[in-house]
Design a protein around this motif. Structure first.
Motif, PDB file in Angstrom:
ATOM      1  N   PRO A  44       0.842  -1.202   0.000  1.00  0.00           N
ATOM      2  CA  PRO A  44       0.000   0.000   0.000  1.00  0.00           C
ATOM      3  C   PRO A  44       0.880   1.256   0.000  1.00  0.00           C
ATOM      4  O   PRO A  44       2.012   1.235   0.501  1.00  0.00           O
ATOM      5  CB  PRO A  44      -0.788  -0.118   1.298  1.00  0.00           C
ATOM      6  CG  PRO A  44      -0.756  -1.566   1.637  1.00  0.00           C
ATOM      7  CD  PRO A  44       0.547  -2.081   1.113  1.00  0.00           C
ATOM      8  N   GLN A  45       0.368   2.345  -0.538  1.00  0.00           N
ATOM      9  CA  GLN A  45       1.152   3.571  -0.714  1.00  0.00           C
ATOM     10  C   GLN A  45       1.788   4.050   0.585  1.00  0.00           C
ATOM     11  O   GLN A  45       2.953   4.442   0.596  1.00  0.00           O
ATOM     12  CB  GLN A  45       0.273   4.676  -1.315  1.00  0.00           C
ATOM     13  CG  GLN A  45       1.079   5.866  -1.776  1.00  0.00           C
ATOM     14  CD  GLN A  45       2.044   5.535  -2.912  1.00  0.00           C
ATOM     15  OE1 GLN A  45       1.676   4.860  -3.850  1.00  0.00           O
ATOM     16  NE2 GLN A  45       3.279   5.987  -2.798  1.00  0.00           N
ATOM     17  N   GLN A  46       1.059   4.010   1.673  1.00  0.00           N
ATOM     18  CA  GLN A  46       1.602   4.496   2.950  1.00  0.00           C
ATOM     19  C   GLN A  46       2.815   3.672   3.365  1.00  0.00           C
ATOM     20  O   GLN A  46       3.833   4.218   3.800  1.00  0.00           O
ATOM     21  CB  GLN A  46       0.532   4.459   4.039  1.00  0.00           C
ATOM     22  CG  GLN A  46       1.026   4.971   5.371  1.00  0.00           C
ATOM     23  CD  GLN A  46      -0.037   4.899   6.462  1.00  0.00           C
ATOM     24  OE1 GLN A  46      -1.135   4.429   6.243  1.00  0.00           O
ATOM     25  NE2 GLN A  46       0.309   5.357   7.650  1.00  0.00           N
ATOM     26  N   HIS A  48       4.761   1.915   1.376  1.00  0.00           N
ATOM     27  CA  HIS A  48       5.809   2.211   0.396  1.00  0.00           C
ATOM     28  C   HIS A  48       6.516   3.522   0.754  1.00  0.00           C
ATOM     29  O   HIS A  48       7.748   3.592   0.777  1.00  0.00           O
ATOM     30  CB  HIS A  48       5.204   2.303  -1.007  1.00  0.00           C
ATOM     31  CG  HIS A  48       6.192   2.713  -2.047  1.00  0.00           C
ATOM     32  ND1 HIS A  48       6.420   4.034  -2.360  1.00  0.00           N
ATOM     33  CD2 HIS A  48       7.018   1.980  -2.825  1.00  0.00           C
ATOM     34  CE1 HIS A  48       7.358   4.099  -3.292  1.00  0.00           C
ATOM     35  NE2 HIS A  48       7.726   2.877  -3.591  1.00  0.00           N
ATOM     36  N   ALA A 117     -12.013  -3.722  -1.896  1.00  0.00           N
ATOM     37  CA  ALA A 117     -10.594  -3.944  -2.186  1.00  0.00           C
ATOM     38  C   ALA A 117     -10.487  -4.703  -3.504  1.00  0.00           C
ATOM     39  O   ALA A 117     -11.468  -5.268  -3.994  1.00  0.00           O
ATOM     40  CB  ALA A 117      -9.940  -4.742  -1.065  1.00  0.00           C
ATOM     41  N   PRO A 138      -2.158  -4.509  -5.702  1.00  0.00           N
ATOM     42  CA  PRO A 138      -3.441  -4.066  -5.142  1.00  0.00           C
ATOM     43  C   PRO A 138      -3.828  -2.701  -5.706  1.00  0.00           C
ATOM     44  O   PRO A 138      -2.965  -1.884  -6.017  1.00  0.00           O
ATOM     45  CB  PRO A 138      -3.166  -3.968  -3.636  1.00  0.00           C
ATOM     46  CG  PRO A 138      -1.924  -4.755  -3.404  1.00  0.00           C
ATOM     47  CD  PRO A 138      -1.133  -4.664  -4.673  1.00  0.00           C
TER      48      PRO A 138
END
Length: 139
Positions: A44-46, A48, A117, A138
């Motif tokens: 997930p971006q956070q 990463h 999701a 995802p």
């Protein structure tokens, strides 16, 4: 490479993430992935962004070999499926080109009654049609 049905492979792949029985889950992991198979997840971006802020140039998450793959699938089952929150399922049609299979999946949130999701998997198969590389993206 033996002929396979990509839709069947996608269905078996998604089913293992919903499998409540640990022994069946372990056997399915062994049947789906090559012994040295890898699952590589774009986090997930956070997550990463946190890894990059710590100086990592790549923030991909990886599980290699049957033991790590079983642990990865089990952890996802315990976090998302066992509590009754999610059910994973194939979304659309799986496609194959030589040793590559790609398909979309979705996470149906049982509490909210809707899909909340999803993502895409890109699988590279070995000569026995087991997963050698499993890239998960995802949404």
């Amino acid at each position: 490479m033996p002929a396979i049905d990509p839709q069947d492979l996608a269905a078996r792949y998604v089913a293992v993430w919903n499998e409540p029985d640990p022994e069946t889950r372990r056997k399915t992991v062994h049947a789906l992935w090559a012994e040295d198979g890898e699952h590589i997840l774009l986090p997930p971006q956070q997550m990463h962004d946190q890894a990059v802020s710590l100086g990592f140039t790549s923030a991909a998450l990886e599980a290699r070999g049957h033991d790590e793959l079983h642990a990865r699938v089990t952890r996802a089952y315990e976090e998302f499926v066992a509590p009754g929150t999610y059910e994973f399922r194939v979304h659309g049609t799986a496609r194959q080109l030589r040793d590559a299979v790609t398909f979309r999946w979705e996470g149906f949130n049982r509490i909210e009654g809707q899909v909340t999701a999803g993502g895409r998997n890109f699988l590279i198969l070995d000569e026995t049609s087991r997963i050698r590389l499993d890239y998960q993206f995802p949404d």
